[in-house]
Design a protein around this motif. Sequence first.
Motif, mmCIF file in Angstrom:
data_model
loop_
_atom_site.group_PDB
_atom_site.id
_atom_site.type_symbol
_atom_site.label_atom_id
_atom_site.label_comp_id
_atom_site.label_asym_id
_atom_site.label_seq_id
_atom_site.Cartn_x
_atom_site.Cartn_y
_atom_site.Cartn_z
ATOM 1 N N TYR A 69 2.278 -61.844 -32.067
ATOM 2 C CA TYR A 69 2.176 -63.288 -32.350
ATOM 3 C C TYR A 69 3.268 -64.004 -31.569
ATOM 4 N N ASP A 70 2.866 -64.956 -30.727
ATOM 5 C CA ASP A 70 3.859 -65.681 -29.941
ATOM 6 C C ASP A 70 3.723 -67.191 -30.072
ATOM 7 N N SER A 71 3.258 -67.659 -31.221
ATOM 8 C CA SER A 71 3.197 -69.072 -31.585
ATOM 9 C C SER A 71 2.024 -69.803 -30.956
ATOM 10 N N TRP A 72 1.507 -69.359 -29.828
ATOM 11 C CA TRP A 72 0.308 -69.993 -29.271
ATOM 12 C C TRP A 72 -0.870 -69.027 -29.190
ATOM 13 N N SER A 73 -0.659 -67.781 -29.613
ATOM 14 C CA SER A 73 -1.786 -66.851 -29.654
ATOM 15 C C SER A 73 -1.423 -65.634 -30.498
#
Length: 503
Positions: free
Chosen positions: A152-156
């Motif tokens: 999880y990297d905040s945009w996906s």
Amino acid sequence: MRSRVLGARTDRAVSPVVGAVLLFALAIALLAIVQTAVVPSLNAQAEFQHHERVQVDVVALDGATDRVVASGIGESVPVEAGLRYPPRMFFVNPPPVTGTVRTTEPEPLAIANASADGAAGAYWNGTTRTFDTRSLVTMAEYHEHTAGATVYDSWSVSNRLTNDTVVVSGDSVVDGRRVTLTTLDGDLYRTSTTTETLDLVPTSAPARTVTVRATDGPITLTLPTELTETQWTTLMDDEIDRTGDRTNDRYVSEVTCDRSPPDPCGQVTITLEDGARYELQLGAVAVGGNGTHATPTYAVDIAGDETSVSENGTRKLVVETRDQFDNPVSGVETTATLDGPGRLRTLESATGADGRAALVYEAPENVAATTDVSATVGFGERPRERVTFDLRVLDLDGSGQRSPTATITAVDDRSAGNQDRYDVTADLADADGDLDRAVFELRTPDGTVLDDATTQIGGSSATVSETLRVTAVDRHDEYRIVVRAVDAAGHTAIDDRLVDGSG
């Protein structure tokens, strides 16, 4: 003769024993077959189902992060890191699956060529602003199922295998003219065979919106990523303007990667179209509760700037301290200085939970003529850390040059659906009898004018009503309504009021 009968009886007694031994051997063989073939298959299915549950947990964590940024209130989210196999009588399971939940090393996120109006323009001035962000990685050491890490990297949210990355879900970084970015912080490393509860702590929230425009080239967003250019193009497909049509509500002109396909991008750059204003919303969340809280970065005037006050009158001045993500910072001590007659009285020197501090300007009992004064308020010495309130003290008793007055008497909130609407009424007066016009403005707290209306008037007094409205992505959480009375000589009086919005 008798001995033969005894021998026959002995043979008959042995047969059941041999049958029992054969059945036991068959049972052992079946158990062995099940242990070596069926149990691994059942465990592989359990591991596959566990991997699916982990993905659901991480997607739920993504949604919780959005809520924390919006509300400024922390949440705890369970993530099923490891797996214990169900007990199976007569069979042996391998040891429980150990899962790891960790954050990666920080990487830079950059926003370039973005400028804001008003006091926020001292920070958003076209300079590239860089923020550190991390990814959250969950990975289980399965015995049978082959699966990579869920990231999880905040945009996906994605599954990263050895030679491939599969997108599970994606957030819209750009939605029309709204740009939303959240950074992740926190140094986290946990291993477990069961469920881990992750605390999401807001380090910059609740998120505010700042209106920005391009300067010296288009606005660009550069993000760290392990997705490919093809995957990013798919995620941004509804926002990419392939025709250059300014009316189709698509504002992404280009998506480019540092590395060429099929390699992961490493860094992706999203380029926004020139000629539009964008609503920028930033926030920061720490995973595990040990992140670094954002620090005060710049100050903005919220209420009281460019207003008038009668001699012997008062005017409340409100300043807001913001961090590098444009969000309020509490507990910041402010100081103030005054250039001109009168005095300043502090109401709150330290900023509250909303990042605001207030003081009151007290005008002198009498001025010989309409007089301009300025109050400078802030928390540091750099220009962006202080704001100036320009005030006009009106000579109402006629001992000097007379100016008009403006007073907001009513604000009727008629907001509905995706539109914020305010019916504003103001009383305007001028002792010289040469009123010329009334100007109504709906502004963001940082000074950007979203809507305005002008009414031509005359004489010595007038009551004027106008409607101010904004729709869709132009909506904000708060607005400043400003009414200006202007006479024929160009003298101006201003009144303002803060109102809540639905953005």
